[in-house]
Write a protein that holds these residues in place. Structure first.
Motif, PDB file in Angstrom:
ATOM      1  N   GLY A 166       0.811  -1.219   0.000  1.00 48.89           N
ATOM      2  CA  GLY A 166       0.000   0.000   0.000  1.00 48.89           C
ATOM      3  C   GLY A 166       0.838   1.260   0.000  1.00 48.89           C
ATOM      4  N   ILE A 167       1.853   1.296   0.829  1.00 55.78           N
ATOM      5  CA  ILE A 167       2.687   2.504   0.900  1.00 55.78           C
ATOM      6  C   ILE A 167       3.526   2.657  -0.371  1.00 55.78           C
ATOM      7  N   TYR A 168       3.963   1.516  -0.936  1.00 57.85           N
ATOM      8  CA  TYR A 168       4.743   1.568  -2.175  1.00 57.85           C
ATOM      9  C   TYR A 168       3.879   2.108  -3.318  1.00 57.85           C
ATOM     10  N   ALA A 169       2.636   1.654  -3.375  1.00 56.20           N
ATOM     11  CA  ALA A 169       1.722   2.097  -4.438  1.00 56.20           C
ATOM     12  C   ALA A 169       1.505   3.603  -4.378  1.00 56.20           C
ATOM     13  N   VAL A 170       1.384   4.138  -3.191  1.00 55.31           N
ATOM     14  CA  VAL A 170       1.179   5.591  -3.044  1.00 55.31           C
ATOM     15  C   VAL A 170       2.431   6.351  -3.478  1.00 55.31           C
ATOM     16  N   VAL A 171       3.600   5.854  -3.072  1.00 56.90           N
ATOM     17  CA  VAL A 171       4.861   6.502  -3.460  1.00 56.90           C
ATOM     18  C   VAL A 171       5.015   6.526  -4.972  1.00 56.90           C
ATOM     19  N   VAL A 172       4.791   5.380  -5.615  1.00 54.74           N
ATOM     20  CA  VAL A 172       4.936   5.287  -7.072  1.00 54.74           C
ATOM     21  C   VAL A 172       3.919   6.188  -7.768  1.00 54.74           C
ATOM     22  N   ASP A 173       2.702   6.180  -7.290  1.00 55.90           N
ATOM     23  CA  ASP A 173       1.652   6.993  -7.910  1.00 55.90           C
ATOM     24  C   ASP A 173       2.001   8.480  -7.858  1.00 55.90           C
ATOM     25  N   ARG A 174       2.540   8.918  -6.742  1.00 52.94           N
ATOM     26  CA  ARG A 174       2.932  10.336  -6.621  1.00 52.94           C
ATOM     27  C   ARG A 174       4.044  10.686  -7.603  1.00 52.94           C
ATOM     28  N   GLU A 175       5.018   9.786  -7.756  1.00 51.83           N
ATOM     29  CA  GLU A 175       6.128  10.052  -8.673  1.00 51.83           C
ATOM     30  C   GLU A 175       5.658  10.034 -10.133  1.00 51.83           C
ATOM     31  N   ILE A 176       4.805   9.074 -10.472  1.00 53.40           N
ATOM     32  CA  ILE A 176       4.265   9.001 -11.834  1.00 53.40           C
ATOM     33  C   ILE A 176       3.501  10.284 -12.155  1.00 53.40           C
ATOM     34  N   THR A 177       2.706  10.758 -11.199  1.00 54.07           N
ATOM     35  CA  THR A 177       1.932  11.984 -11.409  1.00 54.07           C
ATOM     36  C   THR A 177       2.845  13.173 -11.638  1.00 54.07           C
ATOM     37  N   ALA A 178       3.902  13.285 -10.833  1.00 52.92           N
ATOM     38  CA  ALA A 178       4.832  14.414 -10.963  1.00 52.92           C
ATOM     39  C   ALA A 178       5.557  14.395 -12.306  1.00 52.92           C
ATOM     40  N   LEU A 179       6.047  13.217 -12.699  1.00 54.19           N
ATOM     41  CA  LEU A 179       6.798  13.128 -13.950  1.00 54.19           C
ATOM     42  C   LEU A 179       5.877  13.279 -15.160  1.00 54.19           C
TER      43      LEU A 179
ATOM     44  N   LEU B 256      11.052   4.638  -9.721  1.00 56.36           N
ATOM     45  CA  LEU B 256      10.302   4.402 -10.958  1.00 56.36           C
ATOM     46  C   LEU B 256      11.002   3.435 -11.899  1.00 56.36           C
ATOM     47  N   VAL B 257      12.330   3.505 -11.965  1.00 60.91           N
ATOM     48  CA  VAL B 257      13.031   2.661 -12.933  1.00 60.91           C
ATOM     49  C   VAL B 257      13.333   1.264 -12.388  1.00 60.91           C
ATOM     50  N   ARG B 258      13.014   1.034 -11.123  1.00 57.78           N
ATOM     51  CA  ARG B 258      13.160  -0.315 -10.579  1.00 57.78           C
ATOM     52  C   ARG B 258      11.945  -1.154 -10.973  1.00 57.78           C
ATOM     53  N   ASP B 259      12.148  -2.434 -11.176  1.00 64.74           N
ATOM     54  CA  ASP B 259      11.033  -3.330 -11.475  1.00 64.74           C
ATOM     55  C   ASP B 259      10.408  -3.826 -10.176  1.00 64.74           C
ATOM     56  N   SER B 260       9.086  -3.794 -10.121  1.00 64.00           N
ATOM     57  CA  SER B 260       8.391  -4.355  -8.966  1.00 64.00           C
ATOM     58  C   SER B 260       7.009  -4.830  -9.391  1.00 64.00           C
ATOM     59  N   PRO B 261       6.598  -6.017  -8.949  1.00 64.59           N
ATOM     60  CA  PRO B 261       5.268  -6.511  -9.302  1.00 64.59           C
ATOM     61  C   PRO B 261       4.170  -5.563  -8.843  1.00 64.59           C
ATOM     62  N   VAL B 262       4.411  -4.864  -7.731  1.00 72.84           N
ATOM     63  CA  VAL B 262       3.402  -3.961  -7.185  1.00 72.84           C
ATOM     64  C   VAL B 262       3.156  -2.797  -8.131  1.00 72.84           C
TER      65      VAL B 262
END
Length: 203
Positions: free
Chosen positions: A51-64, A103-109
Motif C-alpha cells: 500500500g505505501i509503495y503504491a502511493v509513493v509510485v503513484d505520486r512520482e508518476i503523477t509528478a513526472l 520508478l526505474v526499478r522493477d516491482s510486481p506492485v
C-alpha cells in the motif's frame, strides 16, 4: 503528529528506503524503525508495504507525467518540443533522484499503479502525433511515426537513467547532445551543440 503529518512522514521515510533498497529489500520493520513508530502505525495508515509503495509510485508518476506533458503541450517547433521534453525529464531526475530510482526499478506492485515503462509508452504516443504531422509536411510516410517516437523517447529515457548516476556533463549540455543526435542524426552532428534560446526553464 497529526494523522496527516504522520502519513507524510511515513511516505518520506519509505520513499528513501525504496530508492535505496528497492521494494523487496525494504521491510515494514525498517520503515517503522526509521520513522520511530511501531509497525501497527504503518499498517494503520497504508495497510502494508504494498500500500505505501503504491502511493509513493503513484505520486512520482503523477509528478513526472505532469512535467513531460507540460513540455509537450507548450506548442512550438518540433525541435524545441524535443528540447523541452528532454529538459523536463532531466530536471525531474535532478529534483527527485529518489523518486526516479523507484520508478526505474522493477516491482510486481508497480504493475497496478503504473511503471516508468508504461509512462514512457504514453509519452511516445503523444510524440507520435507530433512526428506524424512533421513527417507529412516533409513528404515522409507518417505511418512510420510510431517507430520513430519509440526510438526518440527511448533514447531520452535511457540517457536519463545513465545521467542519474553520472551527473556529468551538466543538464543543459546533455539535453543539447541528445537533441543533436535526435534532430541531426549521426551524419549531421554539430561539433558544439547548444539548446535553442529560452528553452531551459527559469529556476
Amino acid at each position: 503528529m497529526t494523522g496527516t503529518e504522520r502519513r507524510a512522514q511515513l511516505l518520506d521515510v519509505s520513499r528513501r528506503l525504496f530508492a535505496e533498497k528497492g521494494f523487496d529489500g525494504t521491510s515494514i520493520e525498517e520503515i517503522a524503525s526509521r520513522a520511530e513508530v511501531s509497525k501497527p502505525v504503518v499498517y494503520e495508515h497504508f495497510g502494508g508495504k504494498e500500500g505505501i509503495y503504491a502511493v509513493v509510485v503513484d505520486r512520482e508518476i503523477t509528478a513526472l507525467t505532469g512535467a513531460l506533458t507540460g513540455a509537450l503541450e507548450g506548442g512550438g517547433h518540433p525541435k524545441v518540443l524535443v528540447e523541452r521534453t528532454t529538459l523536463a525529464l532531466l530536471s525531474y531526475i535532478e529534483a527527485s533522484e529518489d523518486g526516479f530510482r523507484i520508478l526505474v526499478r522493477d516491482s510486481p506492485v508497480a504493475q497496478a499503479t503504473g511503471t516508468f515503462s508504461s509512462l514512457i509508452g504514453d509519452v511516445a504516443t503523444k510524440v507520435e502525433h507530433l512526428l506524424a504531422d512533421q513527417f507529412r509536411s516533409q513528404g515522409l510516410d507518417p505511418r512510420t511515426a510510431p517507430i520513430y517516437a519509440q526510438m526518440l523517447v527511448g533514447m531520452v529515457a535511457l540517457t536519463g537513467q545513465w545521467w542519474l548516476d553520472a551527473r556529468r556533463p551538466r543538464k543543459a549540455e546533455v539535453a543539447a547532445h541528445l537533441v543533436n543526435l535526435a534532430w541531426n542524426g549521426l551524419a549531421g552532428l554539430e561539433r558544439r551543440p547548444e539548446l535553442t534560446r529560452n528553452t531551459e526553464p527559469v529556476a
